[in-house]
Each structure stands twice: as C-alpha cells, then as structure tokens.
Scaffold this active site. Structure first.
Site, PDB file in Angstrom:
ATOM      1  N   SER A  85      26.266  11.675   6.678  1.00 16.69           N
ATOM      2  CA  SER A  85      27.438  11.247   7.443  1.00 16.69           C
ATOM      3  C   SER A  85      28.667  10.948   6.579  1.00 16.69           C
ATOM      4  O   SER A  85      29.164  11.806   5.866  1.00 16.69           O
ATOM      5  CB  SER A  85      27.056  10.023   8.287  1.00 16.69           C
ATOM      6  N   HIS A 141      21.933  11.477  15.343  1.00 15.70           N
ATOM      7  CA  HIS A 141      22.794  11.620  14.162  1.00 15.70           C
ATOM      8  C   HIS A 141      22.097  11.116  12.894  1.00 15.70           C
ATOM      9  O   HIS A 141      22.056  11.821  11.885  1.00 15.70           O
ATOM     10  CB  HIS A 141      24.097  10.862  14.384  1.00 15.70           C
ATOM     11  N   ASP A 156      21.920  15.830  17.780  1.00 16.49           N
ATOM     12  CA  ASP A 156      23.236  15.450  17.248  1.00 16.49           C
ATOM     13  C   ASP A 156      24.217  16.580  17.525  1.00 16.49           C
ATOM     14  O   ASP A 156      24.371  17.503  16.723  1.00 16.49           O
ATOM     15  CB  ASP A 156      23.141  15.170  15.748  1.00 16.49           C
TER      16      ASP A 156
END
Length: 257
Positions: A158, A236, A209
């Site tokens: 991320s 995610h 995701d």
C-alpha cells in the site's frame, strides 16, 4: 552665528543619512529574502531516523532503537541467505509483521528479516514525513546502507509504494527482489519504464481489492520478470486476511532467488 550654521549643517547631514537609509533598507531586505528563496530546502536531519524490528532464531525480540544495525543476523551454521526489508501501509507499522509472525517465519528459514517504521509512523512518529519522491528514495537508500542490506528483497504494501516503486525503477541494481502488495504510486510511471526492469517480482493482491489491488496490477503487469500471487477472498491488506497463503507464496518466491 558660525556655531548656528555648524548645527544646521549637522542636522542637514543627519536628515540626509536618514532619508538614504529609508530608501535603501527595502531593497536590502528584498535581496536577503531572494537569497533565502534561492537556497534549496533540505530534508530535516531527524527525518532520516528510523526504527527497526527484527527477529533471531531463538525468538528474541529486541526493543526499538534508532540508527543502528539490527541484531537479526544469523550466526554459526545457519548463515543468512539475504536480507528481507519489510515496509508497511498507512494503517500499520513494523509491529504488524511481528504480530503476523512474518519476521519469525523468515528468520526460521534463514533470512535476515528487518521491518522498519517509515517516517511519521509507529516509533518513527517524530520523524518528518518525506515530501518528495527524491526524498523518499534517498531515505530507503539511507536505511539500506545503515542496516548493511546491500541488495535486499523489499516487501512493500500500500502506502509504502511511494518509497519502494521509485526505488525499483531508478535503482533496480540495489534490489534482489521486490514484493509489492497493492502499492500506491504505480500510475506515476509509464509502461516502458516498468518493461526495462529485470528485478524478480512477486505481485501479491487480494481478489476482493477492486481499488488499489486492481489499479496497481495494471502497471505492475508490465514488469517482465513477474509472478502473480492472487489471494482469493482477501481484501486490500490481503496478507492479513490470508497470512498462511501469503507466507507460503513469499517463501516459495524467496527460495528461487
């Protein structure tokens, strides 16, 4: 009479000097301000601090410390293979990898696993966040040098993609492998830039995701030396949803490097 004239001359001179200073001071102040504006602003020294979390084979967990080489190097017959540097997402810290068991699993398989808190997060909360791509890339290079990790495998979920993706594209020779997990910042680079990178890459993403996972995959697919590892039913933070599958895929990838 002569004394009066003398006083008048002195008063006139003082008034002339005052007027001259009044006219010159604004330009002097402007020159100083322009000179300050021309000096590039450097990243604050504190922003280069970082915190480290690592593991050893006997399971000891050292406390956080700054600007030091971690005690995670393996000794004796169990010589380390190569270092694995773990970054983290916006909602997590280096402790996530401890709680998940990732650091210990990697250590048990002979890897020097090191997780850090990025500037502004976790135990690095007081460090100044990096405001530029150059600053973030330089930060990771600094961390790698300070830790003695010349060519690590970087695991980057991320938000940490803002640090790792530019490093991958600008300094591919500094990486042994790359494990992006739905990283941000991938769209900032062109497909041609990815196509030139030969670093072995394990692209991990959760099949649920539909935001960063699918978006980053569009760009990362252009990496020629890639392996896809979709974690079914995961969101995610897919490594949190499917830790066993994540660790299995990671260890398999590392064993081939």
């Amino acid at each position: 009479m002569g004394l009066g004239r003398h006083k008048l001359v002195v008063v006139v001179l003082l008034l002339s000097v005052s007027v001259l200073l009044y006219l010159l001071l604004p330009s002097i102040r402007l020159e100083r301000e322009e000179a300050k504006a021309e000096v590039p602003r450097a990243e604050p020294p504190d922003s280069m601090n970082f915190t480290v979390r690592t593991a050893t084979l006997n399971g000891d967990w050292p406390t956080f410390y700054r600007e030091a080489v971690p005690r995670g190097a393996l000794e004796g017959a169990a010589a380390e293979r190569f270092p694995v540097l773990l970054l983290h997402g916006r909602s997590f810290t280096s402790k996530t990898w401890e709680d998940l068991g990732t650091l210990q699993i990697l250590s048990e398989h002979g890897y020097r696993a090191v997780a850090i808190d990025l500037p502004g997060y976790g135990e690095s909360l007081q460090a100044q966040p990096m405001s530029s791509e150059k600053g973030r890339t330089g930060y990771l290079l600094h961390v790698m040098e300070a830790l003695g990790t010349r060519q690590p495998v970087i695991i980057s979920p991320s938000m940490s993609g803002l640090f790792s993706v530019p490093l991958l594209l600008q300094h591919p020779d500094r990486l042994r492998g790359f494990v992006p997990v739905a990283p941000v910042g991938t769209k900032s680079f062109k497909p041609q830039q990815y196509q030139q990178i030969q670093v072995p890459t394990l692209i991990v993403f959760g099949t649920e995701d539909m935001n960063l996972g699918s978006q980053s995959l569009e760009s990362l697919r252009h990496l020629p030396n890639r392996t896809l590892s979709p974690l079914k039913g995961a969101g995610h933070a897919c490594y949190m949803d499917r830790p066993e599958e994540f660790h299995t895929a990671l260890l398999m990838f590392l064993s081939k490097l």
